[in-house]
Motif scaffolding. Structure first.
Motif, mmCIF file in Angstrom:
data_model
loop_
_atom_site.group_PDB
_atom_site.id
_atom_site.type_symbol
_atom_site.label_atom_id
_atom_site.label_comp_id
_atom_site.label_asym_id
_atom_site.label_seq_id
_atom_site.Cartn_x
_atom_site.Cartn_y
_atom_site.Cartn_z
ATOM 1 N N THR A 117 36.726 40.442 46.229
ATOM 2 C CA THR A 117 36.447 40.300 44.791
ATOM 3 C C THR A 117 36.819 39.135 43.833
ATOM 4 O O THR A 117 37.886 38.858 44.196
ATOM 5 C CB THR A 117 36.676 41.866 43.975
ATOM 6 O OG1 THR A 117 38.084 42.022 44.106
ATOM 7 C CG2 THR A 117 36.172 43.125 44.917
ATOM 8 N N ALA A 159 38.611 39.948 41.256
ATOM 9 C CA ALA A 159 39.937 40.479 40.832
ATOM 10 C C ALA A 159 40.897 40.114 41.938
ATOM 11 O O ALA A 159 42.053 39.654 41.428
ATOM 12 C CB ALA A 159 39.753 42.250 40.602
ATOM 13 N N ALA A 160 40.582 40.421 43.344
ATOM 14 C CA ALA A 160 41.754 40.038 44.029
ATOM 15 C C ALA A 160 42.082 38.739 44.192
ATOM 16 O O ALA A 160 43.160 38.304 44.412
ATOM 17 C CB ALA A 160 41.354 40.922 45.583
ATOM 18 N N TYR A 195 34.742 42.193 37.536
ATOM 19 C CA TYR A 195 35.787 41.551 38.404
ATOM 20 C C TYR A 195 36.117 42.337 39.612
ATOM 21 O O TYR A 195 36.221 41.987 40.752
ATOM 22 C CB TYR A 195 37.109 40.930 37.733
ATOM 23 C CG TYR A 195 36.936 39.926 36.601
ATOM 24 C CD1 TYR A 195 35.822 39.284 36.798
ATOM 25 C CD2 TYR A 195 38.074 39.444 36.313
ATOM 26 C CE1 TYR A 195 35.615 38.033 36.173
ATOM 27 C CE2 TYR A 195 37.954 38.236 35.422
ATOM 28 C CZ TYR A 195 36.659 37.396 35.293
ATOM 29 O OH TYR A 195 36.692 36.260 34.588
ATOM 30 N N GLU A 196 36.333 43.574 39.457
ATOM 31 C CA GLU A 196 36.613 44.710 40.373
ATOM 32 C C GLU A 196 35.375 44.921 41.293
ATOM 33 O O GLU A 196 35.677 45.315 42.528
ATOM 34 C CB GLU A 196 37.283 45.930 39.852
ATOM 35 C CG GLU A 196 38.422 45.942 39.165
ATOM 36 C CD GLU A 196 39.763 45.804 39.931
ATOM 37 O OE1 GLU A 196 39.602 46.041 41.026
ATOM 38 O OE2 GLU A 196 40.850 45.006 39.365
ATOM 39 N N GLU A 197 34.313 45.306 40.915
ATOM 40 C CA GLU A 197 33.177 45.594 41.757
ATOM 41 C C GLU A 197 32.374 44.336 42.509
ATOM 42 O O GLU A 197 31.511 44.727 43.196
ATOM 43 C CB GLU A 197 32.442 46.474 40.829
ATOM 44 C CG GLU A 197 31.638 45.903 39.450
ATOM 45 C CD GLU A 197 31.242 46.923 38.431
ATOM 46 O OE1 GLU A 197 30.292 46.737 37.814
ATOM 47 O OE2 GLU A 197 32.230 47.922 38.169
#
Length: 65
Positions: free
Chosen positions: A17, A19-20, A45-47
């Motif tokens: 993702t 985010a990561a 960002y997370e999904e």
């Protein structure tokens, strides 16, 4: 598995993702992210799942002309 970040290959973290990836790269703020020439809203960002060979661009706004 990797993506292209600002023109350079980057191993893709888990989960794949934004985010990561941003956690791994730690860009200075403020910044914006695009995936395959499309803006990625911060709230997703997370999904948002990244795919191998995605083109990621991290840009920083500048002041001036």
């Amino acid at each position: 598995m990797s993506v292209i970040v600002n023109g350079h290959p980057q191993p893709l973290p888990e989960p794949p993702t934004p985010a990561a990836l941003l956690l791994l790269l730690s860009p200075s703020t403020p910044f914006a992210v695009a995936r395959n020439a499309e803006f990625v809203p911060r709230i997703t960002y997370e999904e948002c799942r990244l795919n191998p060979s995605d083109q990621i661009v991290i840009v920083h706004p500048t002041v001036g002309g």
